[in-house]
Motif scaffolding. Structure first.
Motif, PDB file in Angstrom:
ATOM      1  N   UNK A  18       0.841  -1.191   0.000  1.00 18.68           N
ATOM      2  CA  UNK A  18       0.000   0.000   0.000  1.00 18.68           C
ATOM      3  C   UNK A  18       0.879   1.244   0.000  1.00 18.68           C
ATOM      4  N   UNK A  19       0.374   2.291  -0.630  1.00 16.13           N
ATOM      5  CA  UNK A  19       1.148   3.527  -0.739  1.00 16.13           C
ATOM      6  C   UNK A  19       0.190   4.716  -0.645  1.00 16.13           C
ATOM      7  N   UNK A  77       0.531   2.020 -14.031  1.00 20.67           N
ATOM      8  CA  UNK A  77      -0.607   1.121 -14.266  1.00 20.67           C
ATOM      9  C   UNK A  77      -0.737   0.069 -13.164  1.00 20.67           C
ATOM     10  N   UNK A  78       0.248  -0.050 -12.317  1.00 26.86           N
ATOM     11  CA  UNK A  78       0.190  -0.998 -11.199  1.00 26.86           C
ATOM     12  C   UNK A  78      -0.405  -0.369  -9.939  1.00 26.86           C
ATOM     13  N   UNK A  79      -0.744   0.902  -9.990  1.00 27.60           N
ATOM     14  CA  UNK A  79      -1.389   1.591  -8.866  1.00 27.60           C
ATOM     15  C   UNK A  79      -2.903   1.541  -9.067  1.00 27.60           C
ATOM     16  N   UNK A  80      -3.629   1.186  -7.997  1.00 26.15           N
ATOM     17  CA  UNK A  80      -5.090   1.159  -8.043  1.00 26.15           C
ATOM     18  C   UNK A  80      -5.637   1.799  -6.769  1.00 26.15           C
ATOM     19  N   UNK A  81      -6.668   2.617  -6.921  1.00 22.76           N
ATOM     20  CA  UNK A  81      -7.286   3.299  -5.780  1.00 22.76           C
ATOM     21  C   UNK A  81      -7.800   2.261  -4.784  1.00 22.76           C
ATOM     22  N   UNK A  82      -7.508   2.500  -3.495  1.00 27.56           N
ATOM     23  CA  UNK A  82      -7.927   1.574  -2.449  1.00 27.56           C
ATOM     24  C   UNK A  82      -8.618   2.290  -1.292  1.00 27.56           C
ATOM     25  N   UNK A  83      -9.041   3.519  -1.515  1.00 25.39           N
ATOM     26  CA  UNK A  83      -9.742   4.247  -0.469  1.00 25.39           C
ATOM     27  C   UNK A  83      -8.942   5.437   0.025  1.00 25.39           C
ATOM     28  N   UNK A  84      -9.409   5.983   1.132  1.00 28.91           N
ATOM     29  CA  UNK A  84      -8.765   7.152   1.717  1.00 28.91           C
ATOM     30  C   UNK A  84      -8.193   6.807   3.083  1.00 28.91           C
ATOM     31  N   UNK A 132      -7.718  14.740   8.684  1.00 28.96           N
ATOM     32  CA  UNK A 132      -6.517  14.581   7.875  1.00 28.96           C
ATOM     33  C   UNK A 132      -6.795  13.481   6.859  1.00 28.96           C
ATOM     34  N   UNK A 133      -6.568  13.789   5.578  1.00 32.54           N
ATOM     35  CA  UNK A 133      -6.967  12.890   4.503  1.00 32.54           C
ATOM     36  C   UNK A 133      -5.822  12.714   3.519  1.00 32.54           C
ATOM     37  N   UNK A 134      -5.633  11.464   3.074  1.00 36.55           N
ATOM     38  CA  UNK A 134      -4.674  11.139   2.015  1.00 36.55           C
ATOM     39  C   UNK A 134      -5.295  10.066   1.134  1.00 36.55           C
ATOM     40  N   UNK A 135      -4.796   9.926  -0.072  1.00 37.98           N
ATOM     41  CA  UNK A 135      -5.258   8.900  -1.002  1.00 37.98           C
ATOM     42  C   UNK A 135      -4.417   7.646  -0.790  1.00 37.98           C
ATOM     43  N   UNK A 136      -5.084   6.509  -0.623  1.00 34.27           N
ATOM     44  CA  UNK A 136      -4.382   5.241  -0.463  1.00 34.27           C
ATOM     45  C   UNK A 136      -4.532   4.420  -1.739  1.00 34.27           C
ATOM     46  N   UNK A 137      -3.435   3.914  -2.262  1.00 36.83           N
ATOM     47  CA  UNK A 137      -3.428   3.026  -3.426  1.00 36.83           C
ATOM     48  C   UNK A 137      -2.802   1.700  -3.049  1.00 36.83           C
ATOM     49  N   UNK A 190      -4.392  12.208 -14.220  1.00 38.16           N
ATOM     50  CA  UNK A 190      -5.036  12.807 -13.057  1.00 38.16           C
ATOM     51  C   UNK A 190      -6.327  12.043 -12.773  1.00 38.16           C
ATOM     52  N   UNK A 191      -6.461  11.551 -11.561  1.00 37.92           N
ATOM     53  CA  UNK A 191      -7.607  10.736 -11.172  1.00 37.92           C
ATOM     54  C   UNK A 191      -8.458  11.518 -10.181  1.00 37.92           C
ATOM     55  N   UNK A 192      -9.787  11.406 -10.323  1.00 36.35           N
ATOM     56  CA  UNK A 192     -10.726  12.039  -9.391  1.00 36.35           C
ATOM     57  C   UNK A 192     -11.422  10.966  -8.573  1.00 36.35           C
TER      58      UNK A 192
END
Length: 135
Positions: free
Chosen positions: A28-29, A59-66, A76-81, A96-98
């Motif tokens: 996770x990143x 292409x190996x990164x996929x959204x996994x929540x916040x 405090x919020x960050x994007x988790x992939x 750019x992803x929304x």
């Protein structure tokens, strides 16, 4: 004869099991937030969509929540992939992803939102901060 069959069965059983993990390897990143669309004010008891934009590195990164941490009225919020560890990843430069974060207003006063934008040269976290009043 039964002992020989039992012995052979046990040998086949242990031989067929692999101790290596054959599933996909991943980690996770947290990714920096590029920009945010957030209302200028909230109303108590209402739900709001907060649009968060970030760059997808490969292409190996996929959204996994916040990543979402709350401390009183500070969020405090960050994007988790999730990052799949594969050899066929393609680097992306301008993707750019929304993603929308639903936020339900539960208290009066104002909320302080801290959107993580990465770290500076000194290794300190940098945030995009908004204070949103509640009417």
């Amino acid at each position: 004869m039964k002992k020989i069959i039992l012995l052979l069965s046990v040998l086949f059983l242990f031989n067929s099991c692999s101790l290596e993990d054959e599933s996909d390897k991943f980690h996770y990143e947290l990714l920096p937030i590029e920009s945010v669309d957030i209302p200028a004010e909230f109303t108590l008891g209402e739900t709001y969509n907060i649009t968060i934009r970030y760059y997808r590195p490969s292409t190996c990164h996929a959204f996994d929540g916040f990543y979402y941490e709350k401390d009183l009225n500070t969020r405090t919020i960050a994007v988790q992939n999730v990052v799949f560890e594969q050899n066929n990843c393609t680097n992306l430069t301008e993707t750019l992803v929304e993603q929308n974060l639903e936020f339900y207003v539960t208290s009066n006063g104002s909320y302080i939102f801290k959107f993580w934008q990465g770290t500076n040269d000194a290794g300190e976290d940098v945030f995009l901060e908004y204070e949103i009043p509640v009417n």
